[in-house]
Design a protein around this motif. Sequence first.
Motif, short mmCIF file in Angstrom:
data_model
loop_
_atom_site.label_atom_id
_atom_site.label_comp_id
_atom_site.label_asym_id
_atom_site.label_seq_id
_atom_site.Cartn_x
_atom_site.Cartn_y
_atom_site.Cartn_z
N TYR A 119 -35.95 -10.22 12.15
CA TYR A 119 -37.17 -10.72 11.53
C TYR A 119 -37.78 -11.80 12.42
CZ TYR A 119 -37.02 -8.52 6.92
OH TYR A 119 -37.06 -7.62 5.89
N ASN A 121 -39.37 -15.36 13.19
CA ASN A 121 -39.06 -16.70 12.69
C ASN A 121 -39.81 -17.72 13.54
OD1 ASN A 121 -37.89 -18.89 11.40
ND2 ASN A 121 -36.04 -18.84 12.67
N GLU A 123 -42.40 -17.28 9.83
CA GLU A 123 -43.33 -16.32 9.26
C GLU A 123 -44.70 -16.49 9.89
OE1 GLU A 123 -43.33 -19.96 6.56
OE2 GLU A 123 -41.89 -18.80 7.72
N TYR A 231 -43.47 -11.29 7.45
CA TYR A 231 -42.80 -11.33 8.75
C TYR A 231 -43.06 -10.05 9.56
CZ TYR A 231 -39.90 -14.84 6.32
OH TYR A 231 -39.48 -15.92 5.60
N ASN A 246 -41.82 -15.45 18.52
CA ASN A 246 -41.49 -16.61 17.67
C ASN A 246 -42.09 -17.89 18.26
OD1 ASN A 246 -39.97 -15.04 15.93
ND2 ASN A 246 -37.99 -15.72 16.71
#
Length: 287
Positions: A119, A121, A123, A231, A246
């Motif tokens: 995911y 990171n 958001e 996300y 990110n």
Amino acid sequence: MELKKMGTLAAVLSLAGALLAGCGSAEEKATSDSGAEIVKVALSDEVNPPFLYTDDKNNPVGYDIDYLEEVEKKLDGKYEFDYQFGEEEGNLIGVSTNKFDFAINWFFKNPEREAKFLYGNPEYGYSMTALITRQDTDDIKTFEDLQGKKLAPMAPSGGLRTILNSYNEKNPDKAVEIETIEHPSNADNLKGLAEGKYDAVFLNVSTFDAVQKELNLDIKVGGIVSKEPVYIVYNKQNEELQKDINKATKELQEDGTLSELAEKWFDVDFFQDLNYINQEQYKFDGK
């Protein structure tokens, strides 16, 4: 005989090496004319404005696309995003099999997906959920206000139901009564609300806006009750890509770019807290 065996073994090893080399080259990332690595991005054809939809030329537009364009700029030509539309579950399968490098479309975290994917990171945005009420209703702004009120029916599972179930578990003395039906219609629920059949409907703000533009009912957002982080979902092999995006996402948050995009597409900076979002000047009325 021994020499013949050795020769055969050498030939086999040589062939295996060639095959492995071929596989390695097949896995190499394609590059653009400018030398940028081409990243295959899965977009859901179940569009969700203003996060993602298509213009009159069938080009993808919306908050998600503006965000990714800003990411490309931040990464200064390292990557070039190649967008491909597909069915959402098929897109996730494509990410898991490395057909796509990542997928973007309003994805929430859940344990099952976290076991399969990387995911982003942090958001990159939020899905705001709200209680929709009639225009003449001013006493329903939070879940606590639903005591003695009738909420429109909801599906037995899904993100919205999870939010309400979590609230009920934490507040058993103020639990919201939920009527369950398998496939509720947002349009029918909102029409029922306008006609007085229900006191409130629990929906994502973007879903409400899309339906309200079609129906133009005498209803409004009574109050924003939660903001759920969304996300990017990556193939687990794409750790470098994930880390690069990110870093860019964090910088875009810190320099105010994502707040500006939120204002552009949602008429409010959803990176602020709920008190700010619910201030009097922010009215989500399907305009």
